[in-house]
Design an enzyme around this catalytic site. Structure first.
Site, PDB file in Angstrom:
ATOM      1  N   CYS A 261      68.302  50.765   9.269  1.00 48.15           N
ATOM      2  CA  CYS A 261      68.636  49.912  10.413  1.00 48.15           C
ATOM      3  C   CYS A 261      67.507  50.059  11.434  1.00 48.15           C
ATOM      4  O   CYS A 261      66.802  51.070  11.450  1.00 48.15           O
ATOM      5  CB  CYS A 261      69.965  50.386  10.998  1.00 48.15           C
ATOM      6  N   HIS A 262      67.364  49.088  12.309  1.00 48.33           N
ATOM      7  CA  HIS A 262      66.294  49.188  13.309  1.00 48.33           C
ATOM      8  C   HIS A 262      66.494  50.358  14.266  1.00 48.33           C
ATOM      9  O   HIS A 262      65.534  50.821  14.883  1.00 48.33           O
ATOM     10  CB  HIS A 262      66.123  47.864  14.049  1.00 48.33           C
ATOM     11  N   THR A 263      67.727  50.838  14.361  1.00 51.78           N
ATOM     12  CA  THR A 263      67.947  51.999  15.227  1.00 51.78           C
ATOM     13  C   THR A 263      67.313  53.258  14.618  1.00 51.78           C
ATOM     14  O   THR A 263      66.861  54.145  15.349  1.00 51.78           O
ATOM     15  CB  THR A 263      69.455  52.181  15.489  1.00 51.78           C
TER      16      THR A 263
ATOM     17  N   HIS B  48      72.005  56.073   8.975  1.00 50.95           N
ATOM     18  CA  HIS B  48      73.398  55.970   9.433  1.00 50.95           C
ATOM     19  C   HIS B  48      74.136  54.774   8.860  1.00 50.95           C
ATOM     20  O   HIS B  48      75.213  54.448   9.334  1.00 50.95           O
ATOM     21  CB  HIS B  48      73.426  55.919  10.963  1.00 50.95           C
ATOM     22  N   GLU B  49      73.561  54.105   7.829  1.00 51.41           N
ATOM     23  CA  GLU B  49      74.216  52.911   7.269  1.00 51.41           C
ATOM     24  C   GLU B  49      74.332  53.147   5.767  1.00 51.41           C
ATOM     25  O   GLU B  49      73.421  52.824   5.016  1.00 51.41           O
ATOM     26  CB  GLU B  49      73.346  51.680   7.591  1.00 51.41           C
TER      27      GLU B  49
ATOM     28  N   CYS C 162      88.865  60.030  16.445  1.00 51.39           N
ATOM     29  CA  CYS C 162      89.713  61.211  16.229  1.00 51.39           C
ATOM     30  C   CYS C 162      91.191  60.905  16.431  1.00 51.39           C
ATOM     31  O   CYS C 162      92.062  61.634  15.999  1.00 51.39           O
ATOM     32  CB  CYS C 162      89.276  62.356  17.156  1.00 51.39           C
TER      33      CYS C 162
ATOM     34  N   CYS D 130      91.676  61.918  21.376  1.00 46.87           N
ATOM     35  CA  CYS D 130      90.981  62.123  22.660  1.00 46.87           C
ATOM     36  C   CYS D 130      91.347  61.012  23.650  1.00 46.87           C
ATOM     37  O   CYS D 130      91.992  60.021  23.301  1.00 46.87           O
ATOM     38  CB  CYS D 130      89.470  62.187  22.438  1.00 46.87           C
TER      39      CYS D 130
ATOM     40  N   CYS E 189      90.085  57.590  22.463  1.00 45.06           N
ATOM     41  CA  CYS E 189      90.842  57.032  21.338  1.00 45.06           C
ATOM     42  C   CYS E 189      92.227  56.572  21.772  1.00 45.06           C
ATOM     43  O   CYS E 189      92.741  55.573  21.286  1.00 45.06           O
ATOM     44  CB  CYS E 189      90.950  58.050  20.205  1.00 45.06           C
TER      45      CYS E 189
ATOM     46  N   CYS F 291      84.668  57.405  20.927  1.00 41.75           N
ATOM     47  CA  CYS F 291      85.506  58.592  20.749  1.00 41.75           C
ATOM     48  C   CYS F 291      84.759  59.767  21.370  1.00 41.75           C
ATOM     49  O   CYS F 291      83.539  59.888  21.212  1.00 41.75           O
ATOM     50  CB  CYS F 291      85.743  58.840  19.260  1.00 41.75           C
TER      51      CYS F 291
ATOM     52  N   ARG G  20      80.944  63.372  20.005  1.00 42.94           N
ATOM     53  CA  ARG G  20      79.758  62.629  20.441  1.00 42.94           C
ATOM     54  C   ARG G  20      78.692  63.519  21.092  1.00 42.94           C
ATOM     55  O   ARG G  20      77.494  63.325  20.874  1.00 42.94           O
ATOM     56  CB  ARG G  20      80.176  61.498  21.397  1.00 42.94           C
TER      57      ARG G  20
ATOM     58  N   CYS H 140      77.061  49.793   9.683  1.00 37.94           N
ATOM     59  CA  CYS H 140      76.401  49.518  10.971  1.00 37.94           C
ATOM     60  C   CYS H 140      76.182  48.023  11.217  1.00 37.94           C
ATOM     61  O   CYS H 140      77.016  47.363  11.808  1.00 37.94           O
ATOM     62  CB  CYS H 140      75.096  50.282  11.138  1.00 37.94           C
TER      63      CYS H 140
ATOM     64  N   ARG I 112      68.018  43.669   5.248  1.00 40.33           N
ATOM     65  CA  ARG I 112      68.335  45.057   4.965  1.00 40.33           C
ATOM     66  C   ARG I 112      67.715  45.469   3.628  1.00 40.33           C
ATOM     67  O   ARG I 112      67.791  44.745   2.638  1.00 40.33           O
ATOM     68  CB  ARG I 112      69.843  45.270   4.888  1.00 40.33           C
TER      69      ARG I 112
HETATM   70  N1  NAI Z   1      74.940  48.165  19.669  1.00 44.58           N
HETATM   71  C1  NAI Z   1      75.044  48.557  18.423  1.00 44.58           C
HETATM   72  O1  NAI Z   1      76.069  49.152  18.018  1.00 44.58           O
HETATM   73  C2  NAI Z   1      73.952  48.287  17.463  1.00 44.58           C
HETATM   74  C3  NAI Z   1      72.725  47.874  17.908  1.00 44.58           C
HETATM   75  N2  NAI Z   1      71.718  47.612  17.027  1.00 44.58           N
HETATM   76  C4  NAI Z   1      70.469  47.116  17.592  1.00 44.58           C
HETATM   77  O2  NAI Z   1      70.481  45.706  17.455  1.00 44.58           O
HETATM   78  C5  NAI Z   1      69.136  45.215  17.466  1.00 44.58           C
HETATM   79  C6  NAI Z   1      68.932  44.236  16.324  1.00 44.58           C
HETATM   80  O3  NAI Z   1      68.977  44.884  15.087  1.00 44.58           O
HETATM   81  P1  NAI Z   1      68.484  44.120  13.758  1.00 44.58           P
HETATM   82  O4  NAI Z   1      69.165  42.800  13.616  1.00 44.58           O
HETATM   83  O5  NAI Z   1      68.608  45.099  12.666  1.00 44.58           O
HETATM   84  O6  NAI Z   1      66.964  43.880  14.168  1.00 44.58           O
HETATM   85  P2  NAI Z   1      65.829  42.885  13.615  1.00 44.58           P
HETATM   86  O7  NAI Z   1      64.528  43.432  14.066  1.00 44.58           O
HETATM   87  O8  NAI Z   1      66.036  42.624  12.162  1.00 44.58           O
HETATM   88  O9  NAI Z   1      66.102  41.522  14.362  1.00 44.58           O
HETATM   89  C7  NAI Z   1      65.570  41.225  15.609  1.00 44.58           C
HETATM   90  C8  NAI Z   1      65.150  39.761  15.625  1.00 44.58           C
HETATM   91  O10 NAI Z   1      64.736  39.449  16.945  1.00 44.58           O
HETATM   92  C9  NAI Z   1      63.601  38.608  16.884  1.00 44.58           C
HETATM   93  N3  NAI Z   1      62.887  38.744  18.155  1.00 44.58           N
HETATM   94  C10 NAI Z   1      62.059  39.756  18.544  1.00 44.58           C
HETATM   95  N4  NAI Z   1      61.636  39.541  19.816  1.00 44.58           N
HETATM   96  C11 NAI Z   1      62.216  38.372  20.222  1.00 44.58           C
HETATM   97  C12 NAI Z   1      62.178  37.643  21.436  1.00 44.58           C
HETATM   98  N5  NAI Z   1      61.458  38.060  22.491  1.00 44.58           N
HETATM   99  N6  NAI Z   1      62.907  36.506  21.510  1.00 44.58           N
HETATM  100  C13 NAI Z   1      63.644  36.077  20.457  1.00 44.58           C
HETATM  101  N7  NAI Z   1      63.707  36.728  19.271  1.00 44.58           N
HETATM  102  C14 NAI Z   1      63.009  37.867  19.172  1.00 44.58           C
HETATM  103  C15 NAI Z   1      62.843  39.089  15.659  1.00 44.58           C
HETATM  104  O11 NAI Z   1      61.988  38.071  15.155  1.00 44.58           O
HETATM  105  C16 NAI Z   1      63.996  39.416  14.704  1.00 44.58           C
HETATM  106  O12 NAI Z   1      64.339  38.284  13.920  1.00 44.58           O
HETATM  107  C17 NAI Z   1      68.254  46.468  17.424  1.00 44.58           C
HETATM  108  O13 NAI Z   1      67.863  46.752  18.758  1.00 44.58           O
HETATM  109  C18 NAI Z   1      69.193  47.563  16.924  1.00 44.58           C
HETATM  110  O14 NAI Z   1      68.760  48.824  17.342  1.00 44.58           O
HETATM  111  C19 NAI Z   1      71.899  47.689  15.677  1.00 44.58           C
HETATM  112  C20 NAI Z   1      73.101  48.074  15.184  1.00 44.58           C
HETATM  113  C21 NAI Z   1      74.204  48.477  16.032  1.00 44.58           C
HETATM  114  N1  LIG Z   2      70.441  57.542  21.403  1.00 38.96           N
HETATM  115  C1  LIG Z   2      70.276  56.179  21.767  1.00 38.96           C
HETATM  116  C2  LIG Z   2      71.598  55.458  21.647  1.00 38.96           C
HETATM  117  C3  LIG Z   2      71.371  54.128  21.065  1.00 38.96           C
HETATM  118  C4  LIG Z   2      72.667  53.361  20.926  1.00 38.96           C
HETATM  119  O1  LIG Z   2      73.077  52.717  21.854  1.00 38.96           O
HETATM  120  N2  LIG Z   2      73.298  53.402  19.765  1.00 38.96           N
HETATM  121  C5  LIG Z   2      74.416  52.539  19.454  1.00 38.96           C
HETATM  122  C6  LIG Z   2      74.476  52.356  18.017  1.00 38.96           C
HETATM  123  S1  LIG Z   2      73.011  51.627  17.408  1.00 38.96           S
HETATM  124  C7  LIG Z   2      73.218  51.582  15.793  1.00 38.96           C
HETATM  125  O2  LIG Z   2      72.391  51.166  15.068  1.00 38.96           O
HETATM  126  C8  LIG Z   2      75.745  53.137  19.886  1.00 38.96           C
HETATM  127  O3  LIG Z   2      76.744  53.087  19.202  1.00 38.96           O
HETATM  128  N3  LIG Z   2      75.805  53.640  21.050  1.00 38.96           N
HETATM  129  C9  LIG Z   2      76.978  54.319  21.548  1.00 38.96           C
HETATM  130  C10 LIG Z   2      76.804  55.809  21.456  1.00 38.96           C
HETATM  131  O4  LIG Z   2      77.756  56.523  21.728  1.00 38.96           O
HETATM  132  O5  LIG Z   2      75.681  56.240  21.119  1.00 38.96           O
HETATM  133  C11 LIG Z   2      69.735  56.039  23.177  1.00 38.96           C
HETATM  134  O6  LIG Z   2      70.025  56.899  23.999  1.00 38.96           O
HETATM  135  O7  LIG Z   2      69.033  55.056  23.402  1.00 38.96           O
HETATM  136 ZN    ZN Z   3      72.388  50.768  12.924  1.00 40.30          ZN
HETATM  137 ZN    ZN Z   4      88.605  60.354  19.821  1.00 40.69          ZN
END
Ligand code: NAI
Ligand SMILES: N[C@@H](CCC(=O)N[C@@H](CSC=O)C(=O)NCC(=O)O)C(=O)O
Ligand code: ZN
Ligand code: ZN
Length: 379
Positions: free
Chosen positions: A47-49, A69-70, A99, A102, A105, A113, A117, A177, A372
């Site tokens: 994943c990009h993270t 993590h995926e 859990c 907490c 949860c 949770c 964490r 993820c 992916r």
């Molecule tokens: N909040 C959460 O729980 C999660 C967050 N993430 C985050 O989500 C984000 C996306 O992840 P992926 O889809 O895997 O990434 P990815 O890199 O595959 O997709 C990003 C897309 O954004 C485009 N892009 C880049 N700069 C741009 C701009 N200025 N304007 C418009 N488009 C632009 C790229 O061409 C690409 O198609 C990452 O930052 C990742 O860390 C990922 C999983 C869970």
């Molecule tokens: N350690 C990072 C935290 C980045 C972040 O926000 N992670 C997401 C998941 S991204 C998955 O690909 C998340 O779930 N955040 C909630 C959490 O509890 O971490 C930073 O500090 O930037």
């Molecule tokens: Zn991820």
């Molecule tokens: Zn919990």
């Protein structure tokens, strides 16, 4: 040969330093302690993270560590007091624990949770605040409580979802993820209603899953925004109905979208991790009710900004972690939806490799064609 209760030596991709190639090492994985399980990881995606932490920009990034993590795998052994899973169960490790006890949860307000964490944020297990990974006695940090770039990983029992053993692990690992996050951002965090207009910034895996979620929620228009025009054709298959490349316009992208949508969209999603785009995503929302969800992860030191007037006049700014899904409860449900062909997963797997090729897989993350890449851990 029985491995339960024994230290297992296996292959893992170790990140010794930020931005340096990962190294396949023989790693010792200690048995699970109370409240822990040891998983034989069969498949993991990148994943990009993972790339973000590897780059050194994650304030929680610790080295040396085992990223990842995926993933999906099979329980090898369980520690004392673990009752909900047993050896042989098919599971998805979950970086967002659940859990069920907490404050978080029990709140009914969040999927976050509080139980493990803090420990997972500093790369250790809660029980003794130590790592279960070592190389010749040198500890290697855990990552996100999952560390799936190892053939065996120890995780907290509250961080593991038991799934249908018939599900193909090489596919459903993506529900650990990216795909789950995009779907949940729409269904749980934004709660998009039928007929809504939606803007998706970034058409990677997360953005495409947002589009898919919006389509199933009955959105009337799903506008995909990406600086790479090659992304647009594939995005149609995931529900995107129209495309905008910001590079084709002189005006700020939010003005372009407002002009094309009678005052702005009902919902927008930032799926990139770019704070300037987060602002544009908020400001392209309709006055009075438009909601923008931040999904992308921005680097340490980055901050979001906008005129407070944007919020005073009714726009709402939200964020989502793992799409708001309660992991242990809802990941099995997502797997069932996939098995019933109600959500896509296979379509996000664009590349497959073996663990030894993990550095090539990291390179692929920067190529537009890759959504992916799934690694086979035991070729
Ligand atoms: N909040 C959460 O729980 C999660 C967050 N993430 C985050 O989500 C984000 C996306 O992840 P992926 O889809 O895997 O990434 P990815 O890199 O595959 O997709 C990003 C897309 O954004 C485009 N892009 C880049 N700069 C741009 C701009 N200025 N304007 C418009 N488009 C632009 C790229 O061409 C690409 O198609 C990452 O930052 C990742 O860390 C990922 C999983 C869970
Ligand atoms: N350690 C990072 C935290 C980045 C972040 O926000 N992670 C997401 C998941 S991204 C998955 O690909 C998340 O779930 N955040 C909630 C959490 O509890 O971490 C930073 O500090 O930037
Ligand atoms: Zn991820
Ligand atoms: Zn919990």
């Amino acid at each position: 040969m029985a491995t339960q209760g024994q230290v297992i030596t296996c292959k893992a991709a170790v990140s010794w330093e930020p931005n340096k190639p990962l190294v396949i090492e023989d790693v010792q994985v200690a048995p699970p302690q109370a409240g822990e399980v040891r998983i034989k990881i069969l498949f993991t995606a990148l994943c990009h993270t993972d790339a973000y932490t590897w780059s050194g920009k994650d304030p929680e990034g610790l080295f040396p560590c085992i990223l990842g993590h995926e993933a999906a795998g099979i329980i090898e052994s369980v520690g004392e007091g673990v009752t909900e899973v047993q050896p042989g169960d098919h599971v998805i490790p979950c970086y967002t624990a659940e859990c069920r006890e907490c404050k978080f949860c029990k709140s009914g307000k969040t999927n976050l949770c509080g139980k493990v964490r803090e420990a997972t944020g500093v790369g250790v297990m809660l029980n003794d605040r130590k790592s279960r990974f070592s190389i010749n006695g040198k500890p290697i940090y855990h990552f996100m409580g999952t560390s799936t770039f190892s053939q065996y990983s120890v995780v907290h029992d509250v961080s593991v979802a038991k799934i249908d053993p018939k599900a193909p692990l090489e596919k459903v690992c993506l529900l650990g993820c990216g795909v789950a996050t995009g779907l949940g951002a729409v269904w749980n965090t934004a709660k998009v209603e039928p007929g809504s207009t939606v803007a998706v910034f970034g058409l990677g895996t997360v953005g495409l899953a947002v589009a898919e979620g919006a389509k199933t929620a009955g959105a009337s228009r799903i506008i995909g925004i990406d600086i790479d025009s090659k992304k647009f054709e594939r995005a149609k298959d995931f529900g995107v109905t129209e495309f905008i490349n910001p590079k084709d316009h002189d005006k700020p992208i939010q003005q372009v979208i407002v002009a094309q949508t009678d005052g702005g969209v009902d919902y927008s999603f930032e799926c990139i991790g770019n704070v300037a785009v987060m602002r544009a995503a908020l400001e392209c929302c309709h006055k009075g009710w438009g909601t923008s969800v931040i999904v992308g992860v921005a680097a340490a030191g980055q901050e979001i900004s906008t005129r407070p007037f944007q919020l005073v006049t009714g726009r709402v700014w939200k964020g989502t972690a793992f799409g708001g899904f309660k992991s242990r409860t809802q990941v099995p449900w997502l797997v069932e939806k996939y098995m019933k062909k109600e959500v896509k997963v296979d379509e996000y797997v664009t590349h497959e490799m073996n663990l030894v090729d993990i550095n090539k897989a990291f390179d692929l993350l920067h190529e537009g064609s890759c959504l992916r890449c799934v690694l086979t851990m035991f070729p």
